[in-house]
Design a protein around this motif. Sequence first.
Motif, PDB file in Angstrom:
ATOM      1  N   CYS A 116      -4.671  21.135   4.796  1.00 21.96           N
ATOM      2  CA  CYS A 116      -3.234  21.341   4.581  1.00 21.96           C
ATOM      3  C   CYS A 116      -2.504  21.588   5.901  1.00 21.96           C
ATOM      4  CB  CYS A 116      -3.013  22.507   3.619  1.00 21.96           C
ATOM      5  SG  CYS A 116      -3.667  22.201   1.957  1.00 21.96           S
ATOM      6  N   ARG A 132       0.467  22.242  -3.974  1.00 25.06           N
ATOM      7  CA  ARG A 132      -0.405  23.121  -4.761  1.00 25.06           C
ATOM      8  C   ARG A 132      -1.689  22.435  -5.193  1.00 25.06           C
ATOM      9  NH1 ARG A 132       3.697  23.410  -8.591  1.00 25.06           N
ATOM     10  NH2 ARG A 132       2.072  23.356 -10.197  1.00 25.06           N
ATOM     11  N   ARG A 141      -9.666  19.132  -2.851  1.00 27.86           N
ATOM     12  CA  ARG A 141     -10.697  18.210  -3.351  1.00 27.86           C
ATOM     13  C   ARG A 141     -10.101  17.087  -4.187  1.00 27.86           C
ATOM     14  NH1 ARG A 141     -10.774  22.697  -6.535  1.00 27.86           N
ATOM     15  NH2 ARG A 141     -10.775  22.428  -8.824  1.00 27.86           N
ATOM     16  N   TYR A 142      -8.885  17.296  -4.726  1.00 29.75           N
ATOM     17  CA  TYR A 142      -8.235  16.246  -5.500  1.00 29.75           C
ATOM     18  C   TYR A 142      -7.323  15.378  -4.633  1.00 29.75           C
ATOM     19  CZ  TYR A 142      -9.888  18.531  -9.773  1.00 29.75           C
ATOM     20  OH  TYR A 142     -10.676  19.068 -10.770  1.00 29.75           O
ATOM     21  N   PRO A 199      -5.290  21.125  -5.373  1.00 29.91           N
ATOM     22  CA  PRO A 199      -6.502  21.466  -4.620  1.00 29.91           C
ATOM     23  C   PRO A 199      -6.887  20.336  -3.664  1.00 29.91           C
ATOM     24  CG  PRO A 199      -6.784  21.957  -6.963  1.00 29.91           C
ATOM     25  CD  PRO A 199      -5.502  21.209  -6.839  1.00 29.91           C
ATOM     26  N   HIS A 224      -6.398  27.178 -12.239  1.00 28.04           N
ATOM     27  CA  HIS A 224      -7.622  26.537 -12.733  1.00 28.04           C
ATOM     28  C   HIS A 224      -7.218  25.477 -13.754  1.00 28.04           C
ATOM     29  CE1 HIS A 224     -10.086  29.462 -10.634  1.00 28.04           C
ATOM     30  NE2 HIS A 224      -9.360  30.435 -11.171  1.00 28.04           N
ATOM     31  N   TRP A 281      -3.834  17.885 -13.717  1.00 27.32           N
ATOM     32  CA  TRP A 281      -3.136  17.624 -12.446  1.00 27.32           C
ATOM     33  C   TRP A 281      -2.586  16.202 -12.434  1.00 27.32           C
ATOM     34  CZ3 TRP A 281      -1.682  21.186  -9.090  1.00 27.32           C
ATOM     35  CH2 TRP A 281      -2.403  22.379  -8.964  1.00 27.32           C
ATOM     36  N   PRO A 313      -2.989  28.856  -0.505  1.00 23.82           N
ATOM     37  CA  PRO A 313      -3.983  28.582  -1.557  1.00 23.82           C
ATOM     38  C   PRO A 313      -3.547  29.195  -2.883  1.00 23.82           C
ATOM     39  CG  PRO A 313      -5.051  29.347   0.455  1.00 23.82           C
ATOM     40  CD  PRO A 313      -3.573  29.552   0.651  1.00 23.82           C
ATOM     41  N   ASN A 314      -3.749  28.448  -3.971  1.00 25.52           N
ATOM     42  CA  ASN A 314      -3.385  28.988  -5.282  1.00 25.52           C
ATOM     43  C   ASN A 314      -4.631  29.145  -6.136  1.00 25.52           C
ATOM     44  OD1 ASN A 314      -3.702  26.629  -7.319  1.00 25.52           O
ATOM     45  ND2 ASN A 314      -2.610  25.693  -5.594  1.00 25.52           N
ATOM     46  N   GLU A 315      -4.494  29.890  -7.182  1.00 22.01           N
ATOM     47  CA  GLU A 315      -5.635  30.189  -8.053  1.00 22.01           C
ATOM     48  C   GLU A 315      -5.545  29.444  -9.375  1.00 22.01           C
ATOM     49  OE1 GLU A 315      -8.115  31.947  -6.850  1.00 22.01           O
ATOM     50  OE2 GLU A 315      -6.970  32.219  -4.998  1.00 22.01           O
TER      51      GLU A 315
END
Length: 670
Positions: free
Chosen positions: A493, A539, A543-544, A541, A243, A249, A239-241
């Motif tokens: 993932c 990388r 949700r995308y 997210p 934003h 993206w 998981p990456n942070e």
Amino acid sequence: MGKVCLHLRIGLTMCGIAGIIQSDRQPVQQTELQNMIETLNHRGPDASGVSPLGSVGFAHSRLSIVDLTGGLQPMQSPDGMLTVTFNGEIYNHIELRALLSSKGYQFRTHSDTEVILHMYAEYGPECVQQFNGQWAFAIHDQKQQLVFLSRDRMGIRPLVYTQTPGRFLFASEVKALFALPDVERKVDLAAMNQLFTFWSPLPPRTFFEGVSELPPAHSMIVKNGQIKIWQYWNLDYSPNEEHRSLDDWAEELRALLINATQLRLRADVSVGAYLSGGLDSSVTAAIIRNFTNAPLNTFSVNFNDKDYDESQFQQEMIRELGTDHQTVCCSYEDIGRIFPQVIQHTEKPVLRTAPAPMYLLSRLVKENQFKVVMTGEGADEVLGGYDIFKETKIRRFWSRQPDSKIRPLLLKRLYPYMKNLQAQSPAYLKAFFKIREDEINSPFFSHLPRWDLTAKLKTFFSDDVKQELVNQDPLTDFSDQLPEHFSKWPSFCQAQYLESINLMPGYILSSQGDRMAMGNSIEGRFPFLDYRVVEFAARIPVRYKMNGLNEKFLLKYAMRDLIPDSIRKRPKQPYRAPDAHSFIDTDKQKARFEYVERLLSPEKLKESGLFQPTAVQRLVKKIEQGRAIGTRDNMALVGILSTQLLVEQMIQGQPAPQENKRTESAALQT
């Protein structure tokens, strides 16, 4: 971003490679190298070469794209200390050539093969970290007295090897190893057990005992009879942070895919593109049309059986892009007729007939004088497109309230193209997609329903095979290969990872990809599997990737101006082909082909010793009588038949008979 001009003088080749390393220091015989490489003529019909260099010998068959004389292999460095045999393409070789030139290296050819030699001379085995491409190669380093072998990150190009007393042998395909008399031919039952669970054996196993494959993203050194293997690259879904906005993206994904496609159009020959009617191939074709000056020639396969046909969507993209398009139409008889040749190329059993139409499709490309074709494979794994990802999401949602009567109804949203499944009751769906408490925390939660269904085919194994496998557990084998941080990744993932390291290289890129294309001397290129795209996608997210149950959401959003809504918003339908009906005529209640009847006879089944003759005969009778058959029966018939074919062809050494010329109706031009 404007169009890119592609008139470049470069050397890229798709090929077959083979080699012998004598640990006893005895000289390699040229005739043995020739015998090996002759079996790979389909991979490289344009030229061949052998280089016996004392106790090391390399061989090469070449499908030349450009630089016909300069790119001949095996190739040596100017000082003669390095020799390479190479299958694949290094797409960024122009940039690497400039880097090497700045360091004083001089070039005699326009070939990416020469770039590999100089990169190894400069960086040693770490050179592969800088390659953007698809490859399997071997380099003989005479100074270090070793052979360095490597395979590309995603496993697009094959590389198999074996050891016999006193020597190490490698090749693109197993048949080249079997060209030598000292290589034993025997089925690896543990690999068969894995294949009838996961659809392909887990590397390094192959279907043949004693024959291994170098796993994707691995390199190897052979020195003094010893082997060292290591992984030089890995998928990481930590998981990456970051934003970032959706538009941010999308913009980066779009730029990466455009560049990846442009790189893969580097050739002096025309490049075709597969066009299935789905999103992924439509994206690659649209990028070629809108961001390059390359002519766009597209190819597709249609089916007489309308349950599998996607020609309506293909025609829409053809009109949208204005492509020069060719189509091959595939019937039950076409699939059954070419199946023995298909299995001779896959070199492993298959559980569905889907590779067969791909073989016909690559033949169509060849008949139209193309050598290279662009394809959309990899998008589903990398960007979250498969129905199994939706299934996992729903099952996770359901598991939070296992007694809910409403949540399981979401399963009806899955697999709209599978009529048998859609007709089932909610009770059946709940049972099929069951969630057992002990499985919720399993690393294989996403794939257990699929693997459970496939594993049921083992009921057809003979008693001897079952006894041999009684203490073997394929899930334990797979679990031992999972990376250290797997449990910390999002469940979505985790499912992506399992697809990307197992089904994709073992089946999609192999049985359905490389082996079917190269069976007709066609090179496939995969923009979605550019390692920069893969690393970026890891990388993104979740949700995308999947917004609600809208798969490949970011890809659809990023390409919304290039792809019609009817393609972008159509329900996901994976590529499939007719199975049991391709071999058995239910109207006449008999096998369509002599080889089917022969190989599924009690006599031949007893001879191979792998399956129960009585159980197989019951299955055949059930299909002949047209009784409702589901996925399990289809997979069982195809799996048993393909295994029997492999035993006859590869173990007993009886090559597939030459295929009868297909009927006029098999090929249609649109």
